[in-house]
Design a protein around this motif. Sequence first.
Motif, short mmCIF file in Angstrom:
data_model
loop_
_atom_site.label_atom_id
_atom_site.label_comp_id
_atom_site.label_asym_id
_atom_site.label_seq_id
_atom_site.Cartn_x
_atom_site.Cartn_y
_atom_site.Cartn_z
N PHE A 1 78.50 31.91 33.32
CA PHE A 1 77.48 33.04 33.79
C PHE A 1 78.01 34.15 34.44
N THR A 2 77.40 35.32 34.46
CA THR A 2 78.13 36.48 34.99
C THR A 2 76.91 37.28 35.78
N PRO A 3 76.60 36.71 37.26
CA PRO A 3 75.65 37.09 37.88
C PRO A 3 75.70 38.47 38.24
N THR A 4 74.49 39.11 38.61
CA THR A 4 74.40 40.43 39.22
C THR A 4 75.38 40.56 40.61
N PRO B 1 67.83 31.58 49.78
CA PRO B 1 66.76 32.41 49.30
C PRO B 1 66.77 33.02 47.89
N ASP B 2 67.79 33.36 47.54
CA ASP B 2 68.06 33.67 45.97
C ASP B 2 68.05 32.84 44.81
N VAL B 3 67.83 31.51 45.36
CA VAL B 3 68.00 30.43 44.17
C VAL B 3 66.77 30.68 42.92
N GLY C 1 69.66 35.41 37.41
CA GLY C 1 70.65 36.24 37.56
C GLY C 1 71.29 36.34 38.82
N SER C 2 71.05 35.91 39.93
CA SER C 2 71.94 35.83 41.13
C SER C 2 72.99 34.60 40.98
N PHE C 3 73.78 34.83 41.88
CA PHE C 3 74.89 34.00 42.05
C PHE C 3 74.11 32.62 42.51
N THR C 4 73.43 32.54 43.39
CA THR C 4 72.77 31.32 44.00
C THR C 4 71.97 30.59 42.71
N THR D 1 77.40 34.90 48.06
CA THR D 1 78.08 33.82 47.57
C THR D 1 78.27 32.65 48.42
N ASP D 2 78.57 32.58 49.76
CA ASP D 2 78.88 31.75 50.75
C ASP D 2 78.06 30.53 50.66
#
Length: 494
Positions: free
Chosen positions: A205-208, A317-319, A323-326, A367-368
């Motif tokens: 994966f290469t998230p934004t 919330p980004d799950v 494309g998100s890290f989450t 990311t945390d």
Amino acid sequence: MSPLLDFHLQQTRRQFFGHTGLRAGSIALASMLGRDLAGAAASPGSSSAAGQVHPPLPGLPHFAPRAKRLIYLHMNGAPSQLDLWDHKPGLQAYFDKDLPESVRNGQRITTMTSGQARLPVAPSMFKFQQYGQSGMWASELLKHTSKVVDDIALVRSVHTTAINHDPACTFVMTGNEVPGKASIGSWLAYGLGSESNDLPSFVVFTPTFPAASQAQALFTRMWSSGFLPSKHTGVALRGQGDPVLFVKNPHGVDSTDRRTMLNALNKLNEINHARIGDPEIQTRISNYEMAFRMQTSVPELTDLSKESQATLDMYGPDVQRPGSFTHSALLARRLIERGTRVVQILHRGWDQHNNLPKLLRGQIEDTDQATAALIMDLKQRGLLQDTLVVWGGEFGRTVYSQGTLTKDNYGRDHHPRNFCMWMAGGGVKGGTVYGETDDFSYNIAKDPVHINDLNATILHLMGIDHSRFSFKFQGLDQRLTGVEEHHVVKNLLA
């Protein structure tokens, strides 16, 4: 493939002309012997005969693995160890003072700060405190990861030789600065295969990244198979549109039509392989078959509707944002649940030469929570005990500031001499801190860990002796850990 074909396909042009006519007898003998060896390799009792799409190599793993799967979280651009993991309270007394020459000791610096009149010390503006039963020091920025420090083995003394991003990223992922080598994910996919017949053995994966970040480019060599068969290259799942391009059937083509077409194409490729013997033809066949299986497996993988609300809330919330890290972190857990051997998440934007406090805060916010949630999620499901999670970048950051320096604004240049990485999960001694740096986090004071020592340790946890795991290419027994002597860091093992 027979030894004769191996010889022809792997030799260099110079070797071909130098050896022509000189070693025909030995090659012919190898070919005759190879017929028996090939027959033995294809015996009914082999892994391939058992119907496994990604079987392990014969004899692997070398010993009982502590970890069966790897999730590698690469923070591309180099996180600042001084602002996250390497607590140096004494630096406050050195604010804006020149870095002592006795510390630098003539060591090279990049051209980005070599023209500065001064190298002013920049203490971290972030507060540190001890967390968990282990009392591990961590930055206030790590609000979520600090809750799982007792599952983490932190290495504060990792070092590399590369001072620029491209060779350093190549080094950390392939064990060598020179492009063309195989990545760690490809090595593991090649050696250990996968438990899944419907998903790739190695997924990337290469998230934004946040728009305000200074992002370094990502190069496909970081997940490339290099000299290994190309079927072991990582398959990158996209965050927008179709997760994998060209997997869906074209308009007007159904699965039955696609199956008929693939059967005919496979027969043609098998004829070509029997005639030429090129291993990439077999790779082409296996890739077509995997793409066909992924038409069903990928939509099921990316459908989060069956995940509990508690799990989704834990990740953040980004799950639900592809494309998100989450989102990538949750898919990483779902992939290893389904038998994928290696998942790699490469998150850009950690190259903070200026305005570091603001930019680093943004990277951590991105990311945390998901990083901590991944560890907790794996642990709740009983997967952490045999899943290895690795976090780190390609090098560290300098204690001196690049450009403007105030109490709450500074930048940091590249620093390969020491940086922090951590591991959690399968076979790792949680709550451990290994290695020490000097008072300026500039030199290693105790227990240095070379990048390839860390790679040797990862292989060991996966049941592989790094010194015995090689691939013949251009006359050399190529290894992930290179030809130099490297060691497993046994203090990190549970």
